[in-house]
Enzyme design. Structure first.
Site, PDB file in Angstrom:
ATOM      1  N   TYR A 258       0.745  -0.470  -0.055  1.00  0.00           N
ATOM      2  CA  TYR A 258       0.128  -0.529   0.177  1.00  0.00           C
ATOM      3  C   TYR A 258       0.895   1.245  -0.031  1.00  0.00           C
ATOM      4  O   TYR A 258       1.767   1.023   0.848  1.00  0.00           O
ATOM      5  CB  TYR A 258      -0.853   0.186   1.325  1.00  0.00           C
ATOM      6  CG  TYR A 258      -1.828  -1.084   1.541  1.00  0.00           C
ATOM      7  CD1 TYR A 258      -1.887  -1.172   0.268  1.00  0.00           C
ATOM      8  CD2 TYR A 258      -1.832  -2.280   2.194  1.00  0.00           C
ATOM      9  CE1 TYR A 258      -3.311  -2.877   0.579  1.00  0.00           C
ATOM     10  CE2 TYR A 258      -3.155  -2.625   3.114  1.00  0.00           C
ATOM     11  CZ  TYR A 258      -3.105  -3.271   1.517  1.00  0.00           C
ATOM     12  OH  TYR A 258      -4.426  -4.343   2.533  1.00  0.00           O
TER      13      TYR A 258
ATOM     14  N   PHE B  17       5.528   0.345   7.199  1.00  0.00           N
ATOM     15  CA  PHE B  17       6.369  -0.274   6.656  1.00  0.00           C
ATOM     16  C   PHE B  17       6.472  -0.804   5.389  1.00  0.00           C
ATOM     17  O   PHE B  17       7.722  -1.107   5.150  1.00  0.00           O
ATOM     18  CB  PHE B  17       5.430  -1.782   7.406  1.00  0.00           C
ATOM     19  CG  PHE B  17       4.948  -1.446   9.244  1.00  0.00           C
ATOM     20  CD1 PHE B  17       5.859  -1.300  10.033  1.00  0.00           C
ATOM     21  CD2 PHE B  17       4.234  -1.109   9.297  1.00  0.00           C
ATOM     22  CE1 PHE B  17       5.718  -0.916  11.257  1.00  0.00           C
ATOM     23  CE2 PHE B  17       3.345  -0.670  10.870  1.00  0.00           C
ATOM     24  CZ  PHE B  17       4.702  -0.725  11.798  1.00  0.00           C
ATOM     25  N   CYS B  18       6.109  -0.450   4.466  1.00  0.00           N
ATOM     26  CA  CYS B  18       5.971  -0.328   2.807  1.00  0.00           C
ATOM     27  C   CYS B  18       7.218   0.279   2.948  1.00  0.00           C
ATOM     28  O   CYS B  18       8.558   0.149   2.190  1.00  0.00           O
ATOM     29  CB  CYS B  18       5.108  -0.268   2.106  1.00  0.00           C
ATOM     30  SG  CYS B  18       3.928  -1.751   2.489  1.00  0.00           S
TER      31      CYS B  18
ATOM     32  N   CYS C 165       1.694   2.811   3.489  1.00  0.00           N
ATOM     33  CA  CYS C 165       1.922   1.940   4.205  1.00  0.00           C
ATOM     34  C   CYS C 165       3.334   2.723   4.952  1.00  0.00           C
ATOM     35  O   CYS C 165       4.585   1.896   4.340  1.00  0.00           O
ATOM     36  CB  CYS C 165       1.799   0.613   4.056  1.00  0.00           C
ATOM     37  SG  CYS C 165       2.603  -0.500   4.862  1.00  0.00           S
TER      38      CYS C 165
END
Length: 321
Positions: free
Chosen positions: A99, A104-105, A102
């Protein structure tokens, strides 16, 4: 008001929209839950959850000064060595399932960008997740490297570091590990109350999320306006859950805490960023040009460090479609 966790967010959002227990309402719940990063994975808890609170690391949990200096120096040398030998790891096909918003992405992308590893991106639809139906792992990020699946942002980064630096695969010293944990367990939880702090900021945030995310036209409209209205109220509950009395003060305090951790160094890793630097930068990069990010840079000392990180990370290594 009911206690709010990630799933509770979806319930509260449904009430704000007035959806009811229909399939369309359930889809709206998933859109908004995903917009809140509800299925982003985290190196410690497997999922970014707003249900638990973790305080910043204690300044008393330190090693002897000389040991800390040695650890920082060793980490910096390791980063130098890894950069110098990055050509040894030359994957032919790297694809990130993500995403866009996001955190963490974005940690993974910061690492790939810094090490100049070209990668493609597949934006996952947060409702049906059809793009990752092939995987048993149903959260993002997922990274495929020449067919090998890697999951969980911190594990992905550790595995990539080992491939870049096979002679010394231990990526984190004590200080570096401590602050990587702080990013996952504290910093990310300060962001949502800030980006949804006011109705205008909530709309600004959802405009970014829906513009960059994989949404249909209808989903985009629902998420941007109904989602922004709902998350404005949800953010108030998140403040209580994480004992935040003033959103901006909490964001500024986190930024100052990070600058204090640098102890006058250009980066936590010394002359070059380490994995903690990349984690903080990755998490903050999506909000940098939102009002909350602009305020953070204006009212704290983090600007010089952030500008330095922008310079060394450089242009994105993302392969343009």
């Amino acid at each position: 008001m009911r206690r709010v966790n990630v799933n509770g967010v979806a319930v509260l959002v449904g009430r704000a929209i007035g959806g009811g227990a229909t399939a369309a309402s359930a889809n709206r719940h998933r859109v908004l839950q995903a917009a809140l990063y509800g299925t982003c994975s985290n190196g410690n808890s497997e999922r970014f959850s707003l249900s638990s609170r973790s305080a910043p690391p204690s300044v008393t949990n330190d090693c002897v000064a000389g040991t800390k200096f040695f650890s920082a120096a060793a980490t910096s040398l390791a980063q130098d060595h890894a950069h110098a030998h990055a050509h040894k790891f030359s994957p032919k096909d790297v694809v990130l399932y993500q995403y866009e918003a996001c955190p963490f992405c974005n940690k993974v992308k910061a690492f790939l960008d810094y090490y100049k590893i070209p990668y493609g991106v597949v934006e996952v639809n947060p409702i049906n997740k059809k793009e990752i139906k092939w995987s048993d792992y149903k959260k993002v990020p997922i990274l495929k490297v020449d067919g090998e699946q890697m999951v969980d942002s911190s594990d992905i980064i550790d595995k990539l570091f080992q491939k870049l630096h096979p002679d010394n695969p231990v990526a984190s010293g004590d200080e570096e590990k401590k602050w990587r944990g702080w990013v996952d367990n504290h910093l990310v939880h300060v962001l949502s109350p800030n980006i949804y702090r006011t109705t205008s900021e909530a709309i600004e945030s959802f405009d970014y999320i829906t513009t960059h995310g994989n949404f249909s036209f209808t989903e985009r409209i629902i998420a941007k306006y109904a989602g922004a209205a709902a998350m404005y109220f949800v953010a108030k509950n998140l403040k209580k859950k994480h004992s935040i009395t003033n959103e901006r003060a909490a964001l500024y305090e986190a930024a100052e805490t990070w600058v204090d951790a640098l102890k006058g160094r250009k980066f936590l890793g010394g002359s070059n960023p380490n994995l903690a630097d990349l984690a903080v930068f990755g998490v903050l990069r999506p909000i940098r040009h939102l009002k909350s990010g602009k305020d953070m840079v204006q009212h704290t000392r983090i600007g010089d460090w952030y500008t330095g990180m922008e310079s060394v990370v450089g242009e994105s290594s993302r392969i343009k479609a």
